[in-house]
Design an enzyme around this catalytic site. Structure first.
Site, mmCIF file in Angstrom:
data_model
loop_
_atom_site.group_PDB
_atom_site.id
_atom_site.type_symbol
_atom_site.label_atom_id
_atom_site.label_comp_id
_atom_site.label_asym_id
_atom_site.label_seq_id
_atom_site.Cartn_x
_atom_site.Cartn_y
_atom_site.Cartn_z
ATOM 1 N N ARG A 1 6.936 66.656 7.434
ATOM 2 C CA ARG A 1 7.297 65.306 7.869
ATOM 3 C C ARG A 1 6.714 65.094 9.259
ATOM 4 O O ARG A 1 7.085 65.800 10.200
ATOM 5 C CB ARG A 1 8.825 65.137 7.894
ATOM 6 C CG ARG A 1 9.247 63.824 8.451
ATOM 7 C CD ARG A 1 10.745 63.541 8.357
ATOM 8 N NE ARG A 1 10.973 62.291 9.038
ATOM 9 C CZ ARG A 1 11.706 62.138 10.142
ATOM 10 N NH1 ARG A 1 12.395 63.151 10.634
ATOM 11 N NH2 ARG A 1 11.798 60.971 10.718
ATOM 12 N N HIS B 1 8.576 56.441 14.819
ATOM 13 C CA HIS B 1 9.396 57.429 15.516
ATOM 14 C C HIS B 1 9.343 57.056 17.001
ATOM 15 O O HIS B 1 8.897 57.845 17.834
ATOM 16 C CB HIS B 1 8.906 58.846 15.232
ATOM 17 C CG HIS B 1 9.976 59.894 15.368
ATOM 18 N ND1 HIS B 1 10.352 60.737 14.349
ATOM 19 C CD2 HIS B 1 10.751 60.239 16.427
ATOM 20 C CE1 HIS B 1 11.310 61.557 14.767
ATOM 21 N NE2 HIS B 1 11.567 61.275 16.027
ATOM 22 N N GLU C 1 15.868 57.034 12.900
ATOM 23 C CA GLU C 1 17.044 56.970 13.770
ATOM 24 C C GLU C 1 17.234 55.670 14.547
ATOM 25 O O GLU C 1 17.044 55.630 15.760
ATOM 26 C CB GLU C 1 17.035 58.144 14.756
ATOM 27 C CG GLU C 1 17.143 59.481 14.103
ATOM 28 C CD GLU C 1 17.536 60.597 15.076
ATOM 29 O OE1 GLU C 1 17.682 60.333 16.272
ATOM 30 O OE2 GLU C 1 17.706 61.730 14.607
ATOM 31 N N ASN D 1 19.097 62.546 9.273
ATOM 32 C CA ASN D 1 18.903 63.583 10.281
ATOM 33 C C ASN D 1 20.300 64.040 10.689
ATOM 34 O O ASN D 1 21.118 63.211 11.094
ATOM 35 C CB ASN D 1 18.203 63.013 11.521
ATOM 36 C CG ASN D 1 16.790 62.507 11.214
ATOM 37 O OD1 ASN D 1 16.296 62.673 10.100
ATOM 38 N ND2 ASN D 1 16.161 61.890 12.194
ATOM 39 N N TYR E 1 22.588 66.709 12.963
ATOM 40 C CA TYR E 1 22.698 67.740 13.986
ATOM 41 C C TYR E 1 24.140 68.124 14.258
ATOM 42 O O TYR E 1 24.456 69.275 14.475
ATOM 43 C CB TYR E 1 22.045 67.253 15.293
ATOM 44 C CG TYR E 1 20.539 67.179 15.194
ATOM 45 C CD1 TYR E 1 19.765 68.301 15.448
ATOM 46 C CD2 TYR E 1 19.897 65.998 14.812
ATOM 47 C CE1 TYR E 1 18.387 68.259 15.347
ATOM 48 C CE2 TYR E 1 18.512 65.944 14.701
ATOM 49 C CZ TYR E 1 17.765 67.080 14.975
ATOM 50 O OH TYR E 1 16.403 67.042 14.860
ATOM 51 N N GLU F 1 15.918 65.839 9.187
ATOM 52 C CA GLU F 1 15.901 66.682 10.392
ATOM 53 C C GLU F 1 17.190 67.474 10.438
ATOM 54 O O GLU F 1 18.262 66.951 10.133
ATOM 55 C CB GLU F 1 15.833 65.857 11.695
ATOM 56 C CG GLU F 1 14.499 65.232 11.988
ATOM 57 C CD GLU F 1 14.502 64.456 13.304
ATOM 58 O OE1 GLU F 1 15.298 64.789 14.204
ATOM 59 O OE2 GLU F 1 13.696 63.521 13.413
HETATM 60 C C1 FCB Z 1 16.315 63.577 16.960
HETATM 61 C C2 FCB Z 1 14.946 62.960 17.050
HETATM 62 C C3 FCB Z 1 13.851 63.987 17.187
HETATM 63 C C4 FCB Z 1 14.245 65.115 18.111
HETATM 64 C C5 FCB Z 1 15.577 65.692 17.715
HETATM 65 C C6 FCB Z 1 16.037 66.848 18.543
HETATM 66 O O1 FCB Z 1 17.255 62.637 17.381
HETATM 67 O O2 FCB Z 1 14.679 62.182 15.914
HETATM 68 O O3 FCB Z 1 12.701 63.312 17.610
HETATM 69 O O4 FCB Z 1 14.225 64.694 19.409
HETATM 70 O O5 FCB Z 1 16.546 64.677 17.771
#
Ligand code: FCB
Length: 487
Positions: free
Chosen positions: A115, A159, A205, A333, A335, A393
């Site tokens: 990607r 992006h 995002e 994405n 985290y 992500e």
């Molecule tokens: C996300 C972004 C990516 C990177 C990661 C750590 O929010 O999409 O570009 O910065 O965090």
């Protein structure tokens, strides 16, 4: 494969004992735990697509080469005080010139998908008008190189590197003109690349570039808009997505799939009981109202509009139809989690802040909550019936200090990945249709306002020499891919 490994380990232990017995010897005393066979690796569905991810401004460099013009991130990062140590993406990882080697890094990992994002100001330097053939040449070379190495290209159109010209001329995403220009750009890319790029993400995002760029002001273009103008900006971003979906459908080759890559807020029930799970479902629709919910439902929630009051966005029914254009897949994405509990207030839920002692990775915002990788896709499938989901992500920052032998032993990143992937596997074994996973990131890179201070790669990058070295986590990921299982 899973059973075989366990059986083999087991057979070896049993075999050693049998040999000892046949020769009338006592088996050698065992070290504690030695007799326990390796656990069954938890496997992913057959054909699960393993990949890695990057983004143009974070890795490409070559900021002023071959006709690329500035984006808002060039302007922002060159403004004193905006990024850690004044870092910019002028050179970054020089991926523009080193992409062939980077494809080999992917090949060595065994990934089958990459990607990456296309830099809008490289292919349409002013945001609209004249395309730049040399910009397209780069993406043609990259795509061909990926395909020659049996790696599927998954391209993101936005992006965050908005052409600066659009910011100056129309005020960026504050204006509907940017939504329309984005659709024009999306159609152009679809026309030029969709003979080989079969998966296209519109926007990466909303929840980051709009909030951080137009409200908090710590990302480009660095604005702190009042509520009304800010909500209108949110609306133009989702409208841009919807118009782009339509433009891609109108211009792409057959069998091109369209989706997005959103960092929807992942509502994790504090306890997996009926009442808290119900609260997490309700919260998911509300906290994602300006982005994922309106995209899925074609409607802003009543609570969102009521809460915004006079500052609510202005829109037409046609806008909502465009915004909710059907998608082929949804990328998220993931985290970090947001914990939610049931509550008797009218919304039926309350969010629970992370206590001060909650563990996080090197980036202070990156709280470790592996269950987010279970609940994110499960909510998508459960609430909106999504049939094809990609984790676009997931990954983490770590202190990543090379050891004496030059390698980075990032056991914390492996711990993070192992735990998150275990929860993802749990989702797939529950039947949630997750088709693939893109680890962020293939290599350390320009981490926006944090510059080069926070490293997210599974390859260490020495920025002075541009040397890439696999971290221990790259070895871990290679094993995961080879076995299609979490180990
Ligand atoms: C996300 C972004 C990516 C990177 C990661 C750590 O929010 O999409 O570009 O910065 O965090």
């Amino acid at each position: 494969m899973a059973g075989k490994i366990t059986r083999r380990t087991f057979a070896q232990t049993a075999g050693a004992a049998a040999v000892g017995a046949a020769f009338g010897r006592r088996p050698a005393p065992r070290t504690r735990g030695e007799s326990i066979a390796a656990a069954d690796p938890v496997t992913f569905p057959r054909g699960f697509l393993w990949g890695t991810a990057t983004a143009a401004y974070q890795v490409e460099g070559a900021a002023a080469e071959d006709g690329r013009r500035p984006s808002v991130w060039d302007t922002f990062s060159h403004t004193p005080g905006k990024t850690a140590n004044g870092a910019t993406g002028d050179v970054a990882n020089n991926h523009y010139h080193l992409y062939e080697g980077d494809v080999q890094l992917m090949k060595a990992l065994g990934v089958k998908a990459y990607r990456f994002s296309i830099a809008w100001p490289r292919v349409l330097p002013d945001g609209d008008g004249q395309p730049n053939p040399k910009g397209f040449d780069f993406y043609n070379r990259l795509v061909d190189e990926l395909l020659a190495n049996d790696i599927q290209p998954f391209a993101t159109l936005y992006h965050w590197d908005l052409p600066q010209s659009l910011q100056v001329r129309v005020g960026g995403w504050e204006s509907r003109e940017t939504s329309k220009a984005f659709a024009e750009y999306a159609g152009l890319v679809a026309k030029r690349l969709s003979d080989r790029v079969k998966h296209i993400f519109t926007i990466n995002e909303f929840g980051a570039f709009v909030e951080l760029g137009y409200r908090v002001g710590i990302h480009a273009p660095g604005l702190q808009l009042p509520a009304g103008r800010f909500n209108q900006t949110r609306h133009h971003a989702v409208l841009g997505h919807g118009l782009a979906v339509q433009a891609i459908r109108a211009n792409a080759a057959a069998n091109t799939k369209v989706g997005l890559a959103e960092n929807m807020t992942i509502c994790v029930p504090v306890i997996e009981s009926k009442e808290h799970v119900g609260a997490a479902v309700r919260a998911t629709r509300e906290v994602n109202a300006p982005y994922m919910t309106v995209i899925q439902e074609g409607k802003y929630t009543d609570a969102y509009l009521a809460n915004a009051g006079a500052a609510a966005p202005k829109f037409t029914p046609e806008d909502l139809t465009a915004i909710s254009s059907p998608l082929d897949f949804v990328g998220i994405n993931i985290y970090t989690p947001m914990y939610v509990r049931a509550d008797s207030n009218p919304l039926g839920y309350a969010t629970v802040p992370h206590p001060g002692s909650f563990p996080h990775m090197a980036s202070p915002w990156l709280f470790i909550g592996p269950e987010a990788l279970y609940w994110g896709p499960r909510h998508l499938a459960n609430i909106w019936g999504t049939k094809e989901i990609y984790i676009t992500e997931n990954g983490c920052s770590s202190s990543d200090i090379p050891a004496g032998d030059g390698r980075v032993y990032d056991t914390d990143r492996i711990m993070y990945l192992r735990n998150y992937l275990t929860q993802l596997q749990r989702a797939t074994s529950d039947g949630v249709p997750v088709r693939g996973y893109f680890l962020w990131s293939l290599m350390d890179n320009f981490e926006w306002a944090d510059g080069y201070t926070n490293r997210f790669g599974i390859h260490y990058v020495d920025y002075a020499t541009q040397k890439r070295t696999p971290k221990l986590s790259a070895d871990f990921y290679r094993e995961v891919i080879a076995r299609n299982a979490v180990l």
